[in-house]
Design a protein around this motif. Structure first.
Motif, PDB file in Angstrom:
ATOM      1  N   UNK A   1       0.587   1.169  14.717  1.00 25.30           N
ATOM      2  CA  UNK A   1       0.309  -0.212  14.321  1.00 25.30           C
ATOM      3  C   UNK A   1      -0.420  -0.281  12.979  1.00 25.30           C
ATOM      4  N   UNK A   2      -1.327   0.628  12.744  1.00 22.88           N
ATOM      5  CA  UNK A   2      -2.050   0.666  11.456  1.00 22.88           C
ATOM      6  C   UNK A   2      -1.085   1.005  10.319  1.00 22.88           C
ATOM      7  N   UNK A   3      -0.206   1.950  10.541  1.00 28.02           N
ATOM      8  CA  UNK A   3       0.773   2.322   9.512  1.00 28.02           C
ATOM      9  C   UNK A   3       1.708   1.148   9.223  1.00 28.02           C
ATOM     10  N   UNK A   4       2.232   0.505  10.274  1.00 30.23           N
ATOM     11  CA  UNK A   4       3.120  -0.638  10.077  1.00 30.23           C
ATOM     12  C   UNK A   4       2.388  -1.791   9.406  1.00 30.23           C
TER      13      UNK A   4
ATOM     14  N   UNK B   1      -0.209  -1.682   7.441  1.00 29.92           N
ATOM     15  CA  UNK B   1      -0.463  -1.327   6.042  1.00 29.92           C
ATOM     16  C   UNK B   1       0.804  -1.473   5.209  1.00 29.92           C
ATOM     17  N   UNK B   2       1.924  -1.005   5.743  1.00 24.12           N
ATOM     18  CA  UNK B   2       3.196  -1.122   5.025  1.00 24.12           C
ATOM     19  C   UNK B   2       3.559  -2.591   4.796  1.00 24.12           C
ATOM     20  N   UNK B   3       3.324  -3.427   5.792  1.00 26.46           N
ATOM     21  CA  UNK B   3       3.641  -4.848   5.648  1.00 26.46           C
ATOM     22  C   UNK B   3       2.726  -5.531   4.644  1.00 26.46           C
ATOM     23  N   UNK B   4       1.444  -5.272   4.709  1.00 26.26           N
ATOM     24  CA  UNK B   4       0.511  -5.894   3.768  1.00 26.26           C
ATOM     25  C   UNK B   4       0.838  -5.473   2.334  1.00 26.26           C
TER      26      UNK B   4
END
Length: 128
Positions: free
Chosen positions: A59-62, A64-67
């Motif tokens: 969730x943190x990786x996703x 971060x990628x979205x932001x």
């Protein structure tokens, strides 16, 4: 005139939601998520604590990628699949925000991130 900013707003909203739930609910305070999984009767082939940690990390990786707008369509597709699986596992209205998050992710799959994103930056540099 400002239509392209809608994807930015969706990206920041969905990304920050994933970051919050990944960091706060799964990595810092995993007890609530562990209790939900234990009470739901979902069978997981690894320890629940490890599953919650790995899910939080994803969730943190996703988020971060979205932001950042990096691989936005791919991150949105993974997010939509994750949330849809949760909806089927826990029930449609177990977490009322989840259908809205799926809709946000589906919208980002279609639109991508045309402005203020790493995707648009790299796309411009590739053809210069």
């Amino acid at each position: 005139m400002f239509e392209e900013y809608s994807s930015l707003i969706l990206r920041l909203g969905l990304g920050s939601t994933f970051l919050y739930f990944g960091v706060y609910e799964k990595l810092i305070n995993p007890d609530l998520t562990i209790a939900v999984i234990e009470n739901s009767g979902i069978s997981i082939p690894i320890s629940i604590g490890l599953f919650v940690f790995l899910f939080g990390l994803l969730e943190v990786i996703l988020g971060s990628a979205l932001v950042l707008g990096y691989f936005t369509r791919t991150a949105s597709l993974i997010a939509a699949v994750m949330i849809t699986v949760l909806i089927f596992q826990l029930g449609y209205l177990a977490v009322p925000r989840d259908p809205a998050l799926v809709a946000m992710a589906l919208s980002l799959i279609i639109t991508g991130s045309p402005i203020l994103s790493l995707d648009s930056y790299f796309k411009k540099r590739k053809y210069v």
